[in-house]
Design an enzyme around this catalytic site. Structure first.
Site, mmCIF file in Angstrom:
data_model
loop_
_atom_site.group_PDB
_atom_site.id
_atom_site.type_symbol
_atom_site.label_atom_id
_atom_site.label_comp_id
_atom_site.label_asym_id
_atom_site.label_seq_id
_atom_site.Cartn_x
_atom_site.Cartn_y
_atom_site.Cartn_z
ATOM 1 N N ASP A 59 17.425 46.938 -17.967
ATOM 2 C CA ASP A 59 16.225 47.707 -17.648
ATOM 3 C C ASP A 59 15.206 47.699 -18.782
ATOM 4 O O ASP A 59 14.653 48.737 -19.152
ATOM 5 C CB ASP A 59 16.607 49.154 -17.297
ATOM 6 C CG ASP A 59 15.444 49.920 -16.666
ATOM 7 O OD1 ASP A 59 14.619 49.279 -15.994
ATOM 8 O OD2 ASP A 59 15.370 51.145 -16.863
ATOM 9 N N CYS B 68 17.311 35.051 4.262
ATOM 10 C CA CYS B 68 16.554 35.962 5.130
ATOM 11 C C CYS B 68 16.195 35.336 6.471
ATOM 12 O O CYS B 68 15.866 36.066 7.421
ATOM 13 C CB CYS B 68 15.274 36.414 4.429
ATOM 14 S SG CYS B 68 15.560 37.444 2.973
ATOM 15 N N CYS C 185 13.376 36.463 9.463
ATOM 16 C CA CYS C 185 13.064 37.894 9.388
ATOM 17 C C CYS C 185 11.887 38.147 8.453
ATOM 18 O O CYS C 185 11.827 37.608 7.341
ATOM 19 C CB CYS C 185 14.290 38.672 8.909
ATOM 20 S SG CYS C 185 14.003 40.455 8.743
ATOM 21 N N CYS D 33 5.597 47.007 4.738
ATOM 22 C CA CYS D 33 5.061 47.523 3.475
ATOM 23 C C CYS D 33 3.812 48.345 3.773
ATOM 24 O O CYS D 33 2.878 47.857 4.417
ATOM 25 C CB CYS D 33 4.712 46.369 2.533
ATOM 26 S SG CYS D 33 3.978 46.922 0.974
ATOM 27 N N CYS E 285 9.247 53.496 -4.093
ATOM 28 C CA CYS E 285 9.077 53.331 -2.642
ATOM 29 C C CYS E 285 10.221 52.468 -2.133
ATOM 30 O O CYS E 285 10.475 51.391 -2.668
ATOM 31 C CB CYS E 285 7.730 52.660 -2.345
ATOM 32 S SG CYS E 285 7.439 52.319 -0.589
#
Length: 395
Positions: free
Chosen positions: A152, A208, A211, A218, A260
């Protein structure tokens, strides 16, 4: 028998012994990671991430980073593991799941209005990840190898390391998805000079398919193409950016206060996993929501102490107040005396950035009567807000 072939076979045997020893050490590291509660552990080489460097440079040149520093600050450093540890030969990459259900309602549960916190920040999962990697480093040190935990921060693109280690694939929402496990993971790395063999010869390919749910879901259209994020539109980043919160995205912020999760919540692998295996409960002290009125009533020191785990721009409490006021304008009740008092207090705050966002919140709540307090305000920020009042939610 000639001496040279014998010597050659001896060198080959020694090399084979070394390879077997490194493979055994790698397997020991992987087992140790599982014992420490890590959900996935992989190993890759410490070669520079050339493709990632080019991508970072290109998107930075296009302005898509939106001022975000993190790994964009110095792409040369964040894509070259040798910058983190001289003589680096391998990277141990780990993933820890933060897929959780909110804790049961507590006796001190705040009353509305509340704002949502992104799931990865309900608890400090990075602390557990960092501790586990440090303990793996202790195992390597027992055999004389050096290592450095990189979690991080802007020293390494962990997602690129995890992809090359075969832990997961790049999703269209820019997150790393683990096979049969989805994307609710924090990632971290341990850079070491131990020449551990990689756990994957090739990264996992794109998974993915056709999709595009994350792209169309968003709230601000920040996912401008599969795997491409325009941070200038991303609510999670805008909550961490300096300056005024962009007016065009304030209503889209809704009741969010940090991060989010929309692109992950609609992701089919995540939804499928929830159907098969309900997530565990978060700990009792998890923080899935925040009482906005209580937050705005805190002093600067208390704000930073309470929300110190979050990334707060320049460690300035004004940005926590800014975000809270936008959220309050979106979810507050104009008839609630607590809400009205909080906005009124913000309109009298000594920081013009706070007063400016309080103007927006008051107008959004339909409480234009509160704006008389700033009619003579000489701040350019406040004046700009008074000239661009949003429509009231009560209309």
């Amino acid at each position: 028998m000639p001496a040279a072939p014998t010597a050659g076979r001896a060198v080959e045997a020694a090399a084979g012994d070394d390879h077997d020893a490194m493979r055994d050490l790698r397997d020991d590291v992987l087992a140790r990671g599982a014992e420490l509660g890590l959900d996935a552990v992989g190993v890759t080489t410490a070669e520079p991430f050339a493709d990632t460097r080019r991508t970072l440079d290109q998107r930075k040149a296009q302005g898509l980073h939106g001022g975000m520093a993190f790994t964009y600050r110095n792409p040369a450093r964040s894509t070259e593991p040798q910058r983190s540890l001289d003589g680096a030969k391998a990277i141990v990459v780990a993933a820890r799941s933060y897929r959780r259900e909110p804790p049961p309602a507590a006796a001190n549960e705040p009353v509305p209005p509340t704002a949502r916190v992104a799931r990865y920040s309900w608890e400090d999962h990075y602390a557990h990840l960092r501790d586990a990697l440090a303990r793996i480093g202790e195992r390597l040190a027992a055999d004389g190898w050096r290592s450095k935990v990189v979690v991080d921060d802007n020293a390494l693109v962990d997602r690129a390391a995890a992809h090359r280690a075969g832990i997961g694939w790049y999703g269209k929402n820019t997150n790393l998805l683990l096979p049969n496990a989805g994307s609710w993971f924090v990632l971290g790395s341990l850079v070491t000079d131990a020449p551990l063999p990689p756990t994957a010869l090739e990264p996992i390919g794109e998974g993915c398919g056709a999709c595009d749910r994350c792209l169309v879901s968003c709230p601000t259209g920040a996912l401008v193409a599969p795997g491409v994020l325009d941070a200038r539109r991303c609510l999670a980043w805008l909550l961490q950016a300096t300056g005024a919160f962009p007016r065009e995205y304030r209503e889209a912020l809704g009741g969010r206060i940090y991060g989010c999760d929309d692109c992950q919540e609609v992701c089919p692998p995540n939804r499928m996993l929830d159907r098969k295996l309900p997530p565990p409960r978060a700990s009792a002290d998890a923080q899935p929501w925040v009482d906005l009125v209580a937050m705005l009533a805190m002093g600067d020191d208390e704000l930073l102490a309470t929300f110190g785990r979050w990334y707060v721009p320049r460690r300035e409490a004004r940005y926590l107040r800014r975000n809270a006021l936008v959220a309050l304008g979106n979810v507050g009740d104009a008839r609630d005396g607590r809400v009205v008092a909080a906005v009124a207090a913000a309109l009298a705050h000594d920081d013009p950035l706070v007063r400016a966002h309080a103007v927006w919140a008051a107008a959004r709540l339909g409480r234009h009567d509160l704006l008389t307090a700033v009619e003579a305000d000489r701040s350019s920020e406040v004046a700009a807000e008074l000239c661009a009042l949003p429509p009231s939610r009560t209309r």
